[in-house]
Design a protein around this motif. Structure first.
Motif, PDB file in Angstrom:
ATOM      1  N   ASN A  22      28.727   2.923  28.598  1.00  0.00           N
ATOM      2  CA  ASN A  22      29.699   4.050  29.090  1.00  0.00           C
ATOM      3  C   ASN A  22      28.824   4.975  29.823  1.00  0.00           C
ATOM      4  O   ASN A  22      27.793   5.459  29.353  1.00  0.00           O
ATOM      5  CB  ASN A  22      30.252   4.916  28.030  1.00  0.00           C
ATOM      6  CG  ASN A  22      31.350   5.820  28.609  1.00  0.00           C
ATOM      7  OD1 ASN A  22      31.474   5.950  29.879  1.00  0.00           O
ATOM      8  ND2 ASN A  22      31.922   6.417  27.815  1.00  0.00           N
ATOM      9  N   THR A  23      29.190   5.231  31.307  1.00  0.00           N
ATOM     10  CA  THR A  23      27.903   5.990  32.096  1.00  0.00           C
ATOM     11  C   THR A  23      28.621   7.354  32.040  1.00  0.00           C
ATOM     12  O   THR A  23      27.881   8.340  32.763  1.00  0.00           O
ATOM     13  CB  THR A  23      28.069   5.374  33.482  1.00  0.00           C
ATOM     14  OG1 THR A  23      29.373   5.407  34.009  1.00  0.00           O
ATOM     15  CG2 THR A  23      27.325   4.067  33.485  1.00  0.00           C
ATOM     16  N   GLU A  24      29.856   7.756  31.426  1.00  0.00           N
ATOM     17  CA  GLU A  24      30.050   9.187  31.220  1.00  0.00           C
ATOM     18  C   GLU A  24      29.227  10.009  30.533  1.00  0.00           C
ATOM     19  O   GLU A  24      28.967   9.744  29.421  1.00  0.00           O
ATOM     20  CB  GLU A  24      31.483   9.378  30.967  1.00  0.00           C
ATOM     21  CG  GLU A  24      32.070  10.570  31.261  1.00  0.00           C
ATOM     22  CD  GLU A  24      33.797  10.443  30.829  1.00  0.00           C
ATOM     23  OE1 GLU A  24      34.142  11.279  30.242  1.00  0.00           O
ATOM     24  OE2 GLU A  24      34.358   9.404  31.363  1.00  0.00           O
ATOM     25  N   LEU A  25      28.671  11.203  30.951  1.00  0.00           N
ATOM     26  CA  LEU A  25      27.908  12.047  30.262  1.00  0.00           C
ATOM     27  C   LEU A  25      28.828  12.820  29.292  1.00  0.00           C
ATOM     28  O   LEU A  25      29.962  13.298  29.300  1.00  0.00           O
ATOM     29  CB  LEU A  25      27.126  13.029  31.083  1.00  0.00           C
ATOM     30  CG  LEU A  25      26.056  12.272  31.823  1.00  0.00           C
ATOM     31  CD1 LEU A  25      25.279  13.016  32.744  1.00  0.00           C
ATOM     32  CD2 LEU A  25      25.078  11.381  30.973  1.00  0.00           C
ATOM     33  N   ILE A  26      28.383  13.399  27.926  1.00  0.00           N
ATOM     34  CA  ILE A  26      28.829  14.424  27.332  1.00  0.00           C
ATOM     35  C   ILE A  26      28.803  16.037  27.795  1.00  0.00           C
ATOM     36  O   ILE A  26      27.490  16.243  28.275  1.00  0.00           O
ATOM     37  CB  ILE A  26      28.482  14.330  25.871  1.00  0.00           C
ATOM     38  CG1 ILE A  26      28.778  12.951  25.480  1.00  0.00           C
ATOM     39  CG2 ILE A  26      29.152  15.399  25.187  1.00  0.00           C
ATOM     40  CD1 ILE A  26      28.242  12.609  23.980  1.00  0.00           C
ATOM     41  N   ASN A  27      29.724  16.644  28.096  1.00  0.00           N
ATOM     42  CA  ASN A  27      29.661  17.783  28.678  1.00  0.00           C
ATOM     43  C   ASN A  27      29.810  19.004  27.452  1.00  0.00           C
ATOM     44  O   ASN A  27      30.047  18.699  26.476  1.00  0.00           O
ATOM     45  CB  ASN A  27      30.638  18.467  29.544  1.00  0.00           C
ATOM     46  CG  ASN A  27      30.531  17.571  30.926  1.00  0.00           C
ATOM     47  OD1 ASN A  27      29.452  17.175  31.345  1.00  0.00           O
ATOM     48  ND2 ASN A  27      31.797  17.027  31.497  1.00  0.00           N
ATOM     49  N   ASP A  30      32.874  19.455  26.112  1.00  0.00           N
ATOM     50  CA  ASP A  30      33.642  18.553  25.376  1.00  0.00           C
ATOM     51  C   ASP A  30      33.811  18.874  23.950  1.00  0.00           C
ATOM     52  O   ASP A  30      34.436  18.601  23.029  1.00  0.00           O
ATOM     53  CB  ASP A  30      32.987  17.252  25.588  1.00  0.00           C
ATOM     54  CG  ASP A  30      33.359  16.625  26.953  1.00  0.00           C
ATOM     55  OD1 ASP A  30      34.119  16.927  27.602  1.00  0.00           O
ATOM     56  OD2 ASP A  30      32.388  15.745  27.115  1.00  0.00           O
TER      57      ASP A  30
END
Length: 105
Positions: A22-27, A30
């Motif tokens: 998964n390339t989505e980063l944690i903000n 979140d």
């Protein structure tokens, strides 16, 4: 036996590598989606439970700040009913307690 162990290790490694693609980063925002349960109290007869859920909400007075909001919920222990939210105050509520007979909060 050795072949089965190697096969299970291969499957485990495959699942880990797929899960990490998964390339989505944690903000930081979140983290605001996490709700925490606490203050769990069961009646003496064990038929009902009352608990609190704490969430993080944006502060209306200061748009750059957040506040913790705690509400009280109740649910029967038989598992046939969904939890019921008992409070909805903007200030929140915490530390519920049952009466000695277990009929009132």
């Amino acid at each position: 036996m050795r072949k089965i162990t190697l096969f299970l290790l291969l499957i485990g490694n495959l699942q880990i590598s797929v899960a990490q693609k998964n390339t989505e980063l944690i903000n930081v925002t979140d983290m605001l989606k996490i709700n925490t349960a606490g203050n769990i109290k069961v009646t003496k007869d064990g038929t009902k439970v009352v608990f609190t859920i704490t969430s993080i909400e944006p502060d209306a007075a200061n748009k750059l700040d957040y506040k913790y909001l705690t509400q009280v919920y109740s649910v029967a222990t038989n598992g046939n009913e969904p939890p019921i939210q008992l409070t909805s105050a903007k200030e929140g509520a915490s530390q519920p307690a049952w009466s000695p007979d277990g009929k009132q909060l």
